[in-house]
Design a protein around this motif. Structure first.
Motif, PDB file in Angstrom:
ATOM      1  N   PRO B 388      44.063  24.467  34.728  1.00  0.00           N
ATOM      2  CA  PRO B 388      45.146  25.417  34.471  1.00  0.00           C
ATOM      3  C   PRO B 388      44.997  26.695  35.282  1.00  0.00           C
ATOM      4  CG  PRO B 388      44.314  24.560  32.414  1.00  0.00           C
ATOM      5  CD  PRO B 388      43.402  24.071  33.478  1.00  0.00           C
ATOM      6  N   LEU B 389      43.760  27.102  35.552  1.00  0.00           N
ATOM      7  CA  LEU B 389      43.583  28.317  36.331  1.00  0.00           C
ATOM      8  C   LEU B 389      44.139  28.131  37.736  1.00  0.00           C
ATOM      9  CD1 LEU B 389      42.269  31.119  36.204  1.00  0.00           C
ATOM     10  CD2 LEU B 389      40.342  30.126  37.370  1.00  0.00           C
ATOM     11  N   LYS B 390      43.903  26.951  38.312  1.00  0.00           N
ATOM     12  CA  LYS B 390      44.389  26.717  39.678  1.00  0.00           C
ATOM     13  C   LYS B 390      45.914  26.720  39.686  1.00  0.00           C
ATOM     14  CE  LYS B 390      40.389  24.417  41.404  1.00  0.00           C
ATOM     15  NZ  LYS B 390      39.589  23.645  40.481  1.00  0.00           N
ATOM     16  N   VAL B 391      46.523  26.105  38.672  1.00  0.00           N
ATOM     17  CA  VAL B 391      47.987  26.140  38.568  1.00  0.00           C
ATOM     18  C   VAL B 391      48.461  27.588  38.493  1.00  0.00           C
ATOM     19  CG1 VAL B 391      49.912  25.579  37.060  1.00  0.00           C
ATOM     20  CG2 VAL B 391      48.128  23.916  37.426  1.00  0.00           C
ATOM     21  N   GLY B 392      47.761  28.375  37.668  1.00  0.00           N
ATOM     22  CA  GLY B 392      48.136  29.783  37.505  1.00  0.00           C
ATOM     23  C   GLY B 392      48.013  30.547  38.809  1.00  0.00           C
ATOM     24  N   ILE B 393      46.953  30.285  39.571  1.00  0.00           N
ATOM     25  CA  ILE B 393      46.746  31.050  40.802  1.00  0.00           C
ATOM     26  C   ILE B 393      47.851  30.731  41.811  1.00  0.00           C
ATOM     27  CG2 ILE B 393      45.187  31.415  42.719  1.00  0.00           C
ATOM     28  CD1 ILE B 393      43.471  32.285  40.750  1.00  0.00           C
ATOM     29  N   THR B 394      48.239  29.457  41.939  1.00  0.00           N
ATOM     30  CA  THR B 394      49.326  29.140  42.882  1.00  0.00           C
ATOM     31  C   THR B 394      50.606  29.816  42.439  1.00  0.00           C
ATOM     32  OG1 THR B 394      48.809  26.966  41.998  1.00  0.00           O
ATOM     33  CG2 THR B 394      49.331  27.072  44.323  1.00  0.00           C
ATOM     34  N   ALA B 395      50.882  29.773  41.125  1.00  0.00           N
ATOM     35  CA  ALA B 395      52.094  30.425  40.635  1.00  0.00           C
ATOM     36  C   ALA B 395      52.031  31.932  40.866  1.00  0.00           C
ATOM     37  CB  ALA B 395      52.285  30.128  39.151  1.00  0.00           C
ATOM     38  N   ALA B 396      50.835  32.517  40.696  1.00  0.00           N
ATOM     39  CA  ALA B 396      50.698  33.963  40.883  1.00  0.00           C
ATOM     40  C   ALA B 396      50.935  34.327  42.344  1.00  0.00           C
ATOM     41  CB  ALA B 396      49.309  34.424  40.444  1.00  0.00           C
ATOM     42  N   ARG B 397      50.456  33.482  43.249  1.00  0.00           N
ATOM     43  CA  ARG B 397      50.696  33.762  44.674  1.00  0.00           C
ATOM     44  C   ARG B 397      52.177  33.789  44.974  1.00  0.00           C
ATOM     45  NH1 ARG B 397      47.006  30.330  48.723  1.00  0.00           N
ATOM     46  NH2 ARG B 397      48.847  30.603  49.987  1.00  0.00           N
ATOM     47  N   ARG B 398      52.889  32.770  44.417  1.00  0.00           N
ATOM     48  CA  ARG B 398      54.330  32.735  44.665  1.00  0.00           C
ATOM     49  C   ARG B 398      54.996  33.972  44.112  1.00  0.00           C
ATOM     50  NH1 ARG B 398      54.735  27.357  43.044  1.00  0.00           N
ATOM     51  NH2 ARG B 398      55.498  28.089  41.064  1.00  0.00           N
ATOM     52  N   SER B 399      54.598  34.356  42.889  1.00  0.00           N
ATOM     53  CA  SER B 399      55.232  35.529  42.275  1.00  0.00           C
ATOM     54  C   SER B 399      54.932  36.799  43.052  1.00  0.00           C
ATOM     55  CB  SER B 399      54.757  35.697  40.839  1.00  0.00           C
ATOM     56  OG  SER B 399      55.065  34.560  40.095  1.00  0.00           O
ATOM     57  N   LEU B 400      53.671  36.948  43.535  1.00  0.00           N
ATOM     58  CA  LEU B 400      53.337  38.151  44.295  1.00  0.00           C
ATOM     59  C   LEU B 400      54.142  38.195  45.589  1.00  0.00           C
ATOM     60  CD1 LEU B 400      49.506  38.649  43.951  1.00  0.00           C
ATOM     61  CD2 LEU B 400      51.272  40.251  43.379  1.00  0.00           C
ATOM     62  N   GLU B 401      54.295  37.035  46.229  1.00  0.00           N
ATOM     63  CA  GLU B 401      55.096  37.008  47.454  1.00  0.00           C
ATOM     64  C   GLU B 401      56.538  37.387  47.151  1.00  0.00           C
ATOM     65  OE1 GLU B 401      54.460  33.055  48.695  1.00  0.00           O
ATOM     66  OE2 GLU B 401      52.628  33.528  49.799  1.00  0.00           O
ATOM     67  N   ALA B 402      57.059  36.876  46.009  1.00  0.00           N
ATOM     68  CA  ALA B 402      58.436  37.215  45.649  1.00  0.00           C
ATOM     69  C   ALA B 402      58.578  38.705  45.382  1.00  0.00           C
ATOM     70  CB  ALA B 402      58.867  36.423  44.422  1.00  0.00           C
ATOM     71  N   VAL B 403      57.595  39.288  44.691  1.00  0.00           N
ATOM     72  CA  VAL B 403      57.652  40.728  44.400  1.00  0.00           C
ATOM     73  C   VAL B 403      57.664  41.521  45.701  1.00  0.00           C
ATOM     74  CG1 VAL B 403      56.254  42.623  43.525  1.00  0.00           C
ATOM     75  CG2 VAL B 403      56.658  40.662  42.104  1.00  0.00           C
ATOM     76  N   VAL B 437      61.067  37.086  38.972  1.00  0.00           N
ATOM     77  CA  VAL B 437      60.790  38.363  38.327  1.00  0.00           C
ATOM     78  C   VAL B 437      61.607  38.515  37.070  1.00  0.00           C
ATOM     79  CG1 VAL B 437      60.098  39.553  40.411  1.00  0.00           C
ATOM     80  CG2 VAL B 437      62.472  39.545  39.770  1.00  0.00           C
ATOM     81  N   ARG B 438      61.880  37.404  36.400  1.00  0.00           N
ATOM     82  CA  ARG B 438      62.718  37.464  35.209  1.00  0.00           C
ATOM     83  C   ARG B 438      62.023  38.101  34.031  1.00  0.00           C
ATOM     84  NH1 ARG B 438      64.329  31.696  34.478  1.00  0.00           N
ATOM     85  NH2 ARG B 438      62.198  31.926  33.778  1.00  0.00           N
ATOM     86  N   GLY B 439      60.708  38.064  34.015  1.00  0.00           N
ATOM     87  CA  GLY B 439      60.012  38.526  32.822  1.00  0.00           C
ATOM     88  C   GLY B 439      59.563  39.970  32.976  1.00  0.00           C
ATOM     89  N   PRO B 440      59.265  40.642  31.852  1.00  0.00           N
ATOM     90  CA  PRO B 440      58.898  42.061  31.954  1.00  0.00           C
ATOM     91  C   PRO B 440      57.634  42.324  32.742  1.00  0.00           C
ATOM     92  CG  PRO B 440      58.697  41.253  29.697  1.00  0.00           C
ATOM     93  CD  PRO B 440      59.358  40.190  30.469  1.00  0.00           C
ATOM     94  N   LEU B 441      56.673  41.395  32.734  1.00  0.00           N
ATOM     95  CA  LEU B 441      55.410  41.682  33.428  1.00  0.00           C
ATOM     96  C   LEU B 441      55.619  41.754  34.934  1.00  0.00           C
ATOM     97  CD1 LEU B 441      52.980  39.376  31.447  1.00  0.00           C
ATOM     98  CD2 LEU B 441      53.059  41.832  31.383  1.00  0.00           C
ATOM     99  N   TRP B 442      56.324  40.758  35.495  1.00  0.00           N
ATOM    100  CA  TRP B 442      56.480  40.763  36.943  1.00  0.00           C
ATOM    101  C   TRP B 442      57.505  41.791  37.400  1.00  0.00           C
ATOM    102  CZ3 TRP B 442      52.934  38.999  39.903  1.00  0.00           C
ATOM    103  CH2 TRP B 442      52.130  37.948  39.467  1.00  0.00           C
ATOM    104  N   LEU B 443      58.542  42.026  36.570  1.00  0.00           N
ATOM    105  CA  LEU B 443      59.511  43.054  36.953  1.00  0.00           C
ATOM    106  C   LEU B 443      58.820  44.412  36.996  1.00  0.00           C
ATOM    107  CD1 LEU B 443      62.433  43.401  37.669  1.00  0.00           C
ATOM    108  CD2 LEU B 443      62.932  43.852  35.292  1.00  0.00           C
TER     109      LEU B 443
END
Lengths: 196, 532
Positions: B388-403, B437-443
């Motif tokens: 699950p951590l690896k899944v989270g890290i890939t998702a986090a990379r995508r989100s950071l790039e989107a931000v 960025v739909r959620g409050p944390l990433w927004l």
């Protein structure tokens, strides 16, 4: 047999623990254990020890054979000898996996022990593979291997009988077809047997 | 009321009973939940775990699960609302609240045993009981004994007293509730509980470390406070055995999110703490980044490689290179002492990376929230392969790039609009970033990025589209890294009242609200008028 079943059999071995709680004797189906006194070592089955450790109610004492020097010697022996050497324990793999998995902080040098046990396992498995190979090539009639543990035997279990079956089938086939070639007559009987 | 002895009054009362565990969707709550779950497993306490997103979720979860449960533990939710009023529980149900959102509601503080707050924060200035609640019945009885003119005088006197008291109460309550802020991370409190119950192990320490790192990565607490919060954690770290098993250490490390799972160039261009100062959205930004890499002594080809495949020598001197190169470009120094997890046969794991991974799992684009929550809980495990951590890290990379992309496009297209005393920007519906960025944390992360890029002296409002014609509105205070006290909670409430728009004040963090997109401009006007 699955590896889980062998693990189940191996879990019944007795190990030494030091509980951190006090309790009376417990009467289990396999026997009675106890009384538990906090701080005093006692012997329980491996499965009970792992369960208590996961609930943080005891400390597991490393078995005698689980030491770096001891295991290094065994590894050297195994490398030098052509045959299999005696392992300290009938279920060394099962015990190592369970104890190092649940209680690695109670064992000194846990990661080195993990590496050495893995090395021993690899050496024995490669020896097993070469001896299987030699057995098949020699016709698959008789082989003798000493000091193999249950887990290692189980890993070749699916392969060995199936391979010997195939070997037997090929031998049967070749026995059936060889008399037909000696016969030079053109009877249809031999013709049909050659065609099958 | 406050719980004095955390082990006896809180933990021992839970032993042998069924517990309902209500947990909020944020990183600190996930860490606390993990520690509590491990404790409950050790002591065979039966529990029901329900993650909640807001106050209405809290209500439904309580109503669905409250048969035969006498103890409810609320993690990071419920501290700021009047629980007894909203949930309408039975008389003998006891609530234990472990909430880092402040200010705590007065009714919870002065409740007589039904609501128990597990941690007392000394920084809150909770008004005294007498200043808020006043008993008027006794005084009226005393009046009946007086006669005639005396009675009239006494009544006038009392009315004047009462008016003065009410005014004082009003000012006190206004001062108390105007700013919303965060207290000590709940995971540190849970870790202390684990230590007192002697169930302290590497998993609990790691969860506590990630919780502390979350508070400093998301700028929920001023940096000095973060160091003080981590004090019990440091005490426990010294007591653990540093042998060949998993252990947590405090080491100086680069404060670049996910740099071990990415390339150096990638990490440098997506660190919200100092990358905005590089002004990558401007045309000269890329050359500035290359100049920084050159100053650090990293060839461009190496910097673009995945970190694990980079040259070993360069990896070793990364920290010192960053420290020397950053001041030359007037950037803040990106290294600071943080928590790392050392496991045998594994590269070290930074707590910061775990924070971003959990954020991405909780607010994943495709995974439903409850599934993401469970994955986030298992991403905190210390032994074994952490899928699950690896899944989270890939998702986090995508989100950071989107931000980063969102921030660049907003800044370069002048999407940051001025309105009275604050700035605001709107994420357009239909862009690829809108989903991430739909959620409050990433927004919030995006808002912080833009604030740093414009040298954050003004408060910033961010709006992101939600399905069904709603949108999310989030407020960030000025100079968020020094003063994280947020006044938008109270401001939103008042603006909603004045303009009569149907705003949903559902989130536990009051600076985040949901409102219909069509009425957004009206609301912003009302807010401007209020804050001008």
């Amino acid at each position: 047999m699955d590896p889980y079943e062998i693990e189940f059999i191996g879990e019944n071995r007795i190990v030494s623990i030091i509980p951190n709680f006090s309790y009376d004797k417990i009467y289990l189906i396999c026997g009675e254990f106890g009384p538990f006194r906090a701080g005093l070592p006692m012997n329980v089955p491996l499965w009970l020890a792992v369960m208590l450790k996961q609930k943080q109610k005891c400390r597991i004492v490393a078995p005698d054979w689980m030491e770096v020097d001891n295991l290094e010697n065994i590894k050297e022996e195994e490398k030098r000898s052509r045959f299999f050497t005696k392992m300290p324990n009938e279920h060394y793999m099962v015990e190592a996996k369970l104890i190092l998995g649940a209680a690695s902080e109670d064992i000194p040098n846990a990661s080195e022990i993990k590496t050495i046990i893995k090395d021993i396992w690899d050496i024995r498995m490669s020896k097993l593979r070469t001896s299987m190979d030699a057995l098949m090539k020699s016709g698959g009639s008789y082989g003798r291997l000493d000091h193999l543990t249950m887990m290692e035997i189980n890993s070749v279990k699916p392969l060995l009988p199936a391979a010997m079956d195939e070997l037997l089938r090929i031998q049967m086939m070749s026995k059936k077809t060889t008399p037909a070639t000696l016969n030079s007559s053109t009877f249809s009987q031999s013709g049909t047997s050659q065609n099958t | 009321m406050f719980v004095e002895d955390i082990k006896n009054d809180f933990y021992n009362t839970l032993l042998g009973n069924r517990v309902l565990l209500l947990v909020h969707y944020d990183v600190d709550a996930v860490c606390t939940c993990k520690i509590l779950q491990d404790l409950f497993k050790c002591d065979n306490i039966l529990y029901t775990l329900v993650p909640v997103g807001g106050i209405s979720d809290l209500k439904t979860a309580y109503e669905e699960n409250n048969e035969e449960i006498k103890f409810v533990v609320l993690v990071n939710c419920g501290g700021t609302i009047d629980l007894v009023d909203i949930l309408q529980p039975d008389e003998d149900v006891i609530f234990f609240v472990l909430d880092s959102h402040k200010p705590t509601d007065i009714c919870n503080v002065y409740s007589d045993g039904q609501v128990r707050l597990v941690y007392k924060d000394d920084e809150e200035n909770i008004p005294n009981f007498d200043d808020i609640f006043r008993d008027d019945e006794d005084e009226e009885e005393a009046d009946e004994n007086l006669q005639g003119a005396d009675r009239l005088e006494a009544m006038v006197e009392r009315r004047r007293d009462r008016k003065a008291w009410e005014e004082r109460r009003h000012t006190l309550m206004f001062n108390y509730t105007q700013f919303s802020y965060y207290g000590k991370p709940s995971s540190c409190v849970a870790l202390e509980l684990a230590v007192r119950a002697s169930r302290n192990n590497a998993a609990a320490l790691w969860a506590g470390a990630v919780g502390c790192a979350a508070h400093s990565a998301l700028y929920l607490r001023p940096p000095a406070q973060c160091l003080l919060d981590a004090e019990p954690l440091n005490r426990c770290l010294n007591a653990q055995s540093h042998s060949t098993t998993a252990h947590v250490v405090v080491e100086k490390d680069a404060w670049l999110p996910l740099y071990r799972w990415w390339s150096v160039e990638g990490a440098l261009s997506h660190a919200s703490f100092f990358t905005p100062k590089l002004k990558l959205h401007a045309s000269s930004g890329a050359s500035r980044l290359r100049q920084l890499l050159a100053d650090m002594g990293f060839p461009l080809q190496q910097a673009r490689q995945a970190y694990r495949s980079m040259d070993v020598e360069l990896r070793r001197c990364l920290l010192s290179a960053l420290e020397t190169a950053a001041p030359k470009h007037k950037l803040p120094i990106p290294t600071r002492p943080t928590f790392l997890l050392h496991k045998p046969h594994s590269p070290p794991m930074a707590a910061l990376d775990a924070v971003y991974a959990i954020m991405a799992l909780i607010e994943h684009e495709t995974l439903p929230k409850a599934v993401g929550f469970q994955k986030a809980l298992s991403a905190l495990q210390v032994n074994g392969e952490n899928e699950p951590l690896k899944v989270g890290i890939t998702a986090a990379r995508r989100s950071l790039e989107a931000v980063a992309r969102l921030a660049h496009s907003t800044l370069s297209s002048r999407g940051l609009l001025l309105a009275g005393p604050f700035n605001y920007f709107i994420v357009q519906e239909g862009t690829s970033e809108a989903g991430l960025v739909r959620g409050p944390l990433w927004l919030g992360e995006a808002a912080r990025w833009i604030a740093t890029a414009t040298s954050g002296a003004r408060p910033i409002l961010a709006s992101a589209p939600l399905p069904d014609g709603q949108c999310l509105l989030l407020g960030l205070p000025p100079r968020y890294d020094q003063e994280p006290r947020n006044l938008f909670g109270a401001a939103f409430e008042q603006a909603a009242q004045k303009s009569g728009i149907s705003v949903v004040l559902d989130y536990v963090d009051t600076s985040v609200i949901v409102l219909p997109t069509s009425q957004r401009t009206q609301f912003l006007d009302a807010l401007t008028a209020l804050l001008a």
